[in-house]
Design an enzyme around this catalytic site. Sequence first.
Site, PDB file in Angstrom:
ATOM      1  N   ASP A 152       0.772  -1.152  -0.045  1.00  0.00           N
ATOM      2  CA  ASP A 152      -0.078  -0.072  -0.035  1.00  0.00           C
ATOM      3  C   ASP A 152       0.802   1.345  -0.260  1.00  0.00           C
ATOM      4  OD1 ASP A 152      -2.137   1.802   0.941  1.00  0.00           O
ATOM      5  OD2 ASP A 152      -3.189  -0.155   1.068  1.00  0.00           O
ATOM      6  N   HIS A 194      -3.662   5.928   3.932  1.00  0.00           N
ATOM      7  CA  HIS A 194      -4.268   4.629   3.690  1.00  0.00           C
ATOM      8  C   HIS A 194      -3.965   3.382   3.872  1.00  0.00           C
ATOM      9  CE1 HIS A 194      -5.944   1.778   0.544  1.00  0.00           C
ATOM     10  NE2 HIS A 194      -6.937   2.603   0.242  1.00  0.00           N
ATOM     11  N   SER A 349     -11.276  -0.879  -0.428  1.00  0.00           N
ATOM     12  CA  SER A 349     -10.104  -1.001   0.147  1.00  0.00           C
ATOM     13  C   SER A 349     -10.085  -1.081   1.933  1.00  0.00           C
ATOM     14  CB  SER A 349      -9.413   0.517   0.107  1.00  0.00           C
ATOM     15  OG  SER A 349      -8.459   0.604  -0.831  1.00  0.00           O
TER      16      SER A 349
END
Length: 404
Positions: A152, A194, A349
């Site tokens: 990620d 994220h 996600s």
Amino acid sequence: MNRLVAASAMLATTGALSVTVPANGKVIENQYIVKLSPQVGTSLKARVERIQEAIGADHMKTMHVYSALADHNFAAFSAHITPAGLEVLQRHGDILTIEQDQVVSLSDCQSETDPDWGLARVNHRNYTSSGTYTYDYADGADGAGVDAYIIDTGIYCENDDFTSKKVGSCTFGYSSVTSGFLNPVVDETDGNGHGTHCAGTVGGQTYGVAKEVNLIAVKVLSDAGSGSTSGVIDGINWVASQAAATGKPSVANLSLGGGYSETQNDAVEAAVSAGVTMVVAAGNDDKDACDYSPASAPSAVTVAASDSGNNKASYSNYGSCVDVFGPGSAITSAWIGEPSATNTISGTSMASPHVCGVAAKYLSEDTSRTPADISAKIVADATPDQISGVKGSPNLMAYASCDN
């Protein structure tokens, strides 16, 4: 004689191989992922160096050599290649496929402020948004001894959700992202949030499904949230190598995606063959997940998103390539900026890390389980017929509690 002309004469042993261009992705100009034919007894690095030398540095600059995946039917490399160099490469008899690299981006949507509910959803068969729930788990079987690679934007391991872990750790592993042109520096931090959010859902002390798992940051996306297929494959290659080196049971989460890429799917398959359970986001375009990668990789666990009302999330991709649903809308987890930071966001996600946490729990219960065993158990133990509007996806909600 011109070096490239000489190379063309030397290497041109077959008809020109076509270049695969992702149909629904954003391509990266003059950047390619090249897969070679299997060859026993010769290192992949040496083969790539011979090709590089023949074509010349002016026409080809190697980026990544995916050596760890070569023993699992994925002998490949990525490179910047000029149009003239590409013409030579297309006639090289040792090459199976050439795929143009493409932009890969995050699979989240917009920020929301609703309270967290995802842990309760995967922990209770008959969840409704109006109920009150606990999150039940068993010490020693909640990801203990399992490495979870978060492929990620990196992880802010200083967040309280990680520093407070009673069992397990949070560490930096690898980065394919660099900053600076003349003197590039490897970027090890999460400046986006994220990856940290996903890690918190997989294995944070407060927000994690598998609270005892070891979280390992594999940074393949920039702080802007974008990267390339070649960079993602580089991260997958490192994960396969590291998992083999440590011998630890391993899972990986990829909350990212782009257009369909056979090459990226092949890399995921190679990592699964190497023993790593790969859990991936279905994507956020409300379209068929089979048109996206890595969502369409056959051996990956592909996760669509639901909301707290037990509906398919409006943005979630769907279809036969989906394996299971996970909670994806308005999920609260760890964030960047300060140790106490949290954020509430939505997307497939957010759904994928819930299922990656479930996979880690299953693996900690029995470390002899293969990726195929874990995938089958996720599907077999999922709660059926809970989600409305699945659009041809399996109507299965991921489930993990003390009773399974």
